[in-house]
Design an enzyme around this catalytic site. Structure first.
Site, PDB file in Angstrom:
ATOM      1  N   LEU A  57      11.796 -20.381  -3.807  1.00 32.30           N
ATOM      2  CA  LEU A  57      10.800 -19.490  -3.218  1.00 32.30           C
ATOM      3  C   LEU A  57       9.498 -19.629  -3.981  1.00 32.30           C
ATOM      4  O   LEU A  57       9.490 -19.703  -5.208  1.00 32.30           O
ATOM      5  CB  LEU A  57      11.275 -18.031  -3.280  1.00 32.30           C
ATOM      6  N   HIS A  60       3.196   3.159  -9.147  1.00 30.61           N
ATOM      7  CA  HIS A  60       3.042   1.736  -9.420  1.00 30.61           C
ATOM      8  C   HIS A  60       4.330   1.156 -10.005  1.00 30.61           C
ATOM      9  O   HIS A  60       4.714   0.028  -9.670  1.00 30.61           O
ATOM     10  CB  HIS A  60       1.876   1.498 -10.372  1.00 30.61           C
ATOM     11  N   ASP A 103       0.834  -1.200   0.000  1.00 25.76           N
ATOM     12  CA  ASP A 103       0.000   0.000   0.000  1.00 25.76           C
ATOM     13  C   ASP A 103       0.869   1.250   0.000  1.00 25.76           C
ATOM     14  O   ASP A 103       1.917   1.287   0.652  1.00 25.76           O
ATOM     15  CB  ASP A 103      -0.899  -0.002   1.244  1.00 25.76           C
TER      16      ASP A 103
END
Length: 239
Positions: free
Chosen positions: A128, A34, A17
């Site tokens: 991962l 972004h 956020d």
């Protein structure tokens, strides 16, 4: 930078956020925030590998994000296209397996195809597990699982009295994943915003006063250290 802790969380989920506020504070368009946030994703993946975290889930695009102005949605989906084209080879080199949860049918066909190929091309990676929540909403996920259970019961494939938490969890989009041990939210906001509501029942929550584009290895290391200080009792009394 702090050294990795001895027992890191197995699964870290992050509500990313603050991209818009980061851009506004610099007099830049929201898309610049972004783009900067996408760089923070790369730093976070690298930090997770360094700290021995096995699973990372990032809240990249919520089901509610479709309500944003059309121009911003277009920027976000364009950035997703770019990320999928530019990062898959690097993720493969780093041994990262990519998964997606959420309603991908709302995206254009070319993006859906890229998501499917990315999952396929990284399926053998084990260093991962990176999951991106795209067009995701936890309430919709739980509702879809409830409908699936109801249909199975109607068709005689499920005894409602035999439906337990494990069986219900197997109907969720995260069925193949461990529940998150730690959920981090950046930007100073303190809420889950319809993210992994079922799965977060016993997750540790950490709210950081840093905008997502500024999130880096030091913040990740500090989050790992904070997790190591927590005493997890899962509802039991302390010894």
């Amino acid at each position: 930078m702090p050294e990795p802790v001895a027992s890191p969380p197995r699964h870290v989920a992050i509500i990313m956020d603050g991209n818009g506020r980061w851009a506004a504070g610099r007099g830049l368009p929201r898309v610049a925030g972004h783009r900067a946030g996408a760089q923070a994703v790369r730093r976070t993946v690298e930090a997770a590998i360094r700290h021995g975290v096995g699973w990372i889930t990032l809240y990249a695009f919520s089901s509610e994000n479709w309500r944003r102005p059309a121009s911003e949605v277009l920027d976000l989906t364009g950035l997703l296209r770019h990320y999928l084209r530019s990062e898959i080879a690097e993720l493969t080199r780093e041994g990262v397996r990519l998964r997606f949860i959420g309603d991908r049918t709302r995206f254009d066909a070319d993006i859906v195809g890229q998501l499917t190929r990315a999952e396929h091309d990284t399926t053998g990676n084990t260093r991962l597990n990176l999951t991106l929540a795209l067009s995701y909403g936890a309430r919709a996920e739980i509702l879809a699982a409830a409908r699936a259970a109801a249909r199975a019961a109607r068709d005689g494939q499920l005894d409602p009295d035999a439906l337990d938490e494990a069986a219900f969890g197997s109907l969720l989009s995260t069925a193949a994943m461990p529940d998150p041990d730690l959920i981090i939210r950046t930007s100073g906001e303190q809420r889950l915003s319809n993210f992994l509501l079922w799965q977060s029942a016993y997750a540790e929550l950490l709210f950081l006063d840093v905008l997502w584009p500024d999130f880096g290895p030091t913040h990740f290391a500090e989050a790992m250290a904070e997790f190591a200080r927590r005493e997890r009792r899962f509802g039991a009394r302390p010894a």
